[in-house]
Design a protein around this motif. Structure first.
Motif, mmCIF file in Angstrom:
data_model
loop_
_atom_site.group_PDB
_atom_site.id
_atom_site.type_symbol
_atom_site.label_atom_id
_atom_site.label_comp_id
_atom_site.label_asym_id
_atom_site.label_seq_id
_atom_site.Cartn_x
_atom_site.Cartn_y
_atom_site.Cartn_z
ATOM 1 N N ALA A 17 34.217 39.333 -11.101
ATOM 2 C CA ALA A 17 33.049 39.891 -12.162
ATOM 3 C C ALA A 17 32.599 41.326 -11.574
ATOM 4 C CB ALA A 17 31.701 38.893 -11.641
ATOM 5 N N ASN A 18 33.041 41.578 -10.217
ATOM 6 C CA ASN A 18 32.554 42.953 -9.977
ATOM 7 C C ASN A 18 33.626 43.950 -9.440
ATOM 8 O OD1 ASN A 18 29.786 42.847 -9.968
ATOM 9 N ND2 ASN A 18 30.154 41.512 -8.232
ATOM 10 N N ALA A 19 35.017 43.350 -9.847
ATOM 11 C CA ALA A 19 36.239 43.911 -9.559
ATOM 12 C C ALA A 19 36.289 44.495 -7.989
ATOM 13 C CB ALA A 19 36.391 45.121 -10.590
ATOM 14 N N GLN A 20 35.945 43.489 -7.189
ATOM 15 C CA GLN A 20 36.032 44.050 -5.621
ATOM 16 C C GLN A 20 36.933 42.927 -4.937
ATOM 17 O OE1 GLN A 20 31.831 43.812 -5.116
ATOM 18 N NE2 GLN A 20 31.568 45.886 -5.244
ATOM 19 N N LEU A 21 37.743 43.393 -4.008
ATOM 20 C CA LEU A 21 38.346 42.679 -2.908
ATOM 21 C C LEU A 21 37.654 42.992 -1.567
ATOM 22 C CD1 LEU A 21 40.910 41.132 -2.124
ATOM 23 C CD2 LEU A 21 42.016 43.299 -1.622
ATOM 24 N N TRP A 22 37.456 41.661 -0.816
ATOM 25 C CA TRP A 22 36.764 41.771 0.391
ATOM 26 C C TRP A 22 37.391 41.067 1.484
ATOM 27 C CZ3 TRP A 22 31.998 43.925 0.600
ATOM 28 C CH2 TRP A 22 31.240 44.279 -0.415
ATOM 29 N N ARG A 23 37.632 41.625 2.478
ATOM 30 C CA ARG A 23 38.238 40.936 3.874
ATOM 31 C C ARG A 23 36.928 40.686 4.812
ATOM 32 N NH1 ARG A 23 43.486 42.023 6.928
ATOM 33 N NH2 ARG A 23 43.117 40.511 8.631
ATOM 34 N N GLY A 24 36.282 39.644 4.821
ATOM 35 C CA GLY A 24 34.947 39.467 5.459
ATOM 36 C C GLY A 24 33.726 40.378 4.690
ATOM 37 N N ASP A 25 33.224 41.161 5.474
ATOM 38 C CA ASP A 25 32.074 42.030 5.130
ATOM 39 C C ASP A 25 32.673 43.674 4.576
ATOM 40 O OD1 ASP A 25 30.337 40.128 5.320
ATOM 41 O OD2 ASP A 25 29.542 40.849 7.199
ATOM 42 N N GLU A 26 34.080 43.683 4.682
ATOM 43 C CA GLU A 26 34.604 44.869 4.313
ATOM 44 C C GLU A 26 35.208 44.928 2.998
ATOM 45 O OE1 GLU A 26 38.438 47.589 5.979
ATOM 46 O OE2 GLU A 26 38.068 45.808 6.692
ATOM 47 N N GLN A 27 34.886 45.967 2.003
ATOM 48 C CA GLN A 27 35.143 45.941 0.614
ATOM 49 C C GLN A 27 36.435 47.110 0.897
ATOM 50 O OE1 GLN A 27 32.813 47.631 -2.218
ATOM 51 N NE2 GLN A 27 34.347 47.597 -3.814
ATOM 52 N N ILE A 28 37.759 46.334 0.404
ATOM 53 C CA ILE A 28 39.096 46.961 0.197
ATOM 54 C C ILE A 28 39.064 47.670 -1.427
ATOM 55 C CG2 ILE A 28 41.582 46.672 0.350
ATOM 56 C CD1 ILE A 28 40.990 44.325 2.114
ATOM 57 N N ASN A 29 39.174 48.742 -1.342
ATOM 58 C CA ASN A 29 39.338 49.633 -2.508
ATOM 59 C C ASN A 29 40.874 49.793 -3.172
ATOM 60 O OD1 ASN A 29 36.590 50.707 -2.549
ATOM 61 N ND2 ASN A 29 37.042 52.147 -1.250
ATOM 62 N N LEU A 30 40.620 49.428 -4.389
ATOM 63 C CA LEU A 30 42.081 49.320 -5.026
ATOM 64 C C LEU A 30 41.995 49.952 -6.372
ATOM 65 C CD1 LEU A 30 42.996 45.368 -4.828
ATOM 66 C CD2 LEU A 30 43.890 47.258 -3.418
ATOM 67 N N ARG A 31 43.388 50.482 -6.754
ATOM 68 C CA ARG A 31 43.126 51.412 -8.208
ATOM 69 C C ARG A 31 42.734 50.044 -9.045
ATOM 70 N NH1 ARG A 31 47.496 53.649 -10.343
ATOM 71 N NH2 ARG A 31 48.774 52.078 -9.440
ATOM 72 N N ARG A 32 42.170 50.437 -10.252
ATOM 73 C CA ARG A 32 41.840 49.385 -11.293
ATOM 74 C C ARG A 32 43.243 48.526 -11.885
ATOM 75 N NH1 ARG A 32 41.288 49.620 -17.094
ATOM 76 N NH2 ARG A 32 42.072 51.450 -17.036
ATOM 77 N N LYS A 33 44.116 49.294 -11.907
ATOM 78 C CA LYS A 33 45.326 48.397 -12.483
ATOM 79 C C LYS A 33 45.902 47.521 -11.158
ATOM 80 C CE LYS A 33 45.433 49.357 -16.771
ATOM 81 N NZ LYS A 33 45.136 48.476 -17.835
ATOM 82 N N THR A 34 45.912 47.885 -10.300
ATOM 83 C CA THR A 34 46.419 47.221 -9.143
ATOM 84 C C THR A 34 45.484 46.096 -8.752
ATOM 85 O OG1 THR A 34 47.357 49.153 -7.952
ATOM 86 C CG2 THR A 34 47.014 47.088 -6.573
ATOM 87 N N PHE A 35 44.003 46.079 -9.054
ATOM 88 C CA PHE A 35 43.258 45.137 -8.977
ATOM 89 C C PHE A 35 43.538 43.906 -9.932
ATOM 90 C CE2 PHE A 35 39.539 42.578 -10.118
ATOM 91 C CZ PHE A 35 38.894 42.220 -8.972
ATOM 92 N N GLU A 36 43.701 44.497 -11.151
ATOM 93 C CA GLU A 36 44.024 43.624 -12.159
ATOM 94 C C GLU A 36 45.407 42.619 -12.225
ATOM 95 O OE1 GLU A 36 43.649 45.644 -15.879
ATOM 96 O OE2 GLU A 36 42.010 46.266 -15.563
ATOM 97 N N VAL A 37 46.216 43.364 -11.232
ATOM 98 C CA VAL A 37 47.376 42.753 -10.907
ATOM 99 C C VAL A 37 47.077 41.582 -9.950
ATOM 100 C CG1 VAL A 37 49.718 42.588 -9.899
ATOM 101 C CG2 VAL A 37 49.199 44.647 -11.489
ATOM 102 N N LEU A 38 46.316 41.994 -8.897
ATOM 103 C CA LEU A 38 46.009 40.750 -7.885
ATOM 104 C C LEU A 38 45.239 39.840 -8.656
ATOM 105 C CD1 LEU A 38 45.525 39.894 -5.083
ATOM 106 C CD2 LEU A 38 43.658 41.419 -4.913
ATOM 107 N N ARG A 39 44.187 40.146 -9.379
ATOM 108 C CA ARG A 39 43.409 39.220 -10.366
ATOM 109 C C ARG A 39 44.397 38.031 -10.926
ATOM 110 N NH1 ARG A 39 38.333 40.923 -13.696
ATOM 111 N NH2 ARG A 39 38.367 39.146 -15.201
ATOM 112 N N TYR A 40 45.257 38.739 -11.702
ATOM 113 C CA TYR A 40 46.190 37.871 -12.627
ATOM 114 C C TYR A 40 47.017 36.919 -11.641
ATOM 115 C CZ TYR A 40 49.270 36.364 -16.238
ATOM 116 O OH TYR A 40 50.004 35.703 -17.265
ATOM 117 N N LEU A 41 47.527 37.471 -10.315
ATOM 118 C CA LEU A 41 48.374 36.600 -9.474
ATOM 119 C C LEU A 41 47.577 35.543 -9.127
ATOM 120 C CD1 LEU A 41 50.455 39.310 -7.674
ATOM 121 C CD2 LEU A 41 51.221 37.705 -9.289
#
Length: 99
Positions: A17-41
């Motif tokens: 919903a917020n296009a974010q990847l987290w490791r615990g309390d740390e947000q990991i920044n990804l390029r938009r398309k890279t995030f979309e690939v992860l989301r699809y997987l």
């Protein structure tokens, strides 16, 4: 902080919903398309996802290089600390795609 709707694959959490990847309390920044690939997987976990399927899902109606999915996968592996030879998160299915 991850929202209630995030999807977990420990130690990571995906908040679509917020296009974010987290490791615990740390947000990991990804390029938009890279995030979309992860989301699809993540949405298709355990299923074979071909390069053509990723191209259609993430880059619909846009002509991009066939190497874009592989570029995004490499970025994801770096962000997740994943190794292609001994994958924990993203498995390469030789000449077919990813799982």
């Amino acid at each position: 902080m991850p929202s209630e709707s995030h999807r977990m694959f420990p130690p990571f959490g995906l908040d679509p919903a917020n296009a974010q990847l987290w490791r615990g309390d740390e947000q990991i920044n990804l390029r938009r398309k890279t995030f979309e690939v992860l989301r699809y997987l993540v949405d298709h976990a355990g299923q074979l996802v071909t390069k053509a399927t990723l191209l259609d899902a993430v880059w619909p109606e846009v002509s991009v290089s066939d190497s874009m999915p592989a570029t995004c996968i490499a970025e994801l592996r770096r962000a997740l600390g994943d190794d292609a030879r001994t994958p924990q998160f993203i498995e390469t299915v030789h000449r077919r795609g990813y799982r």
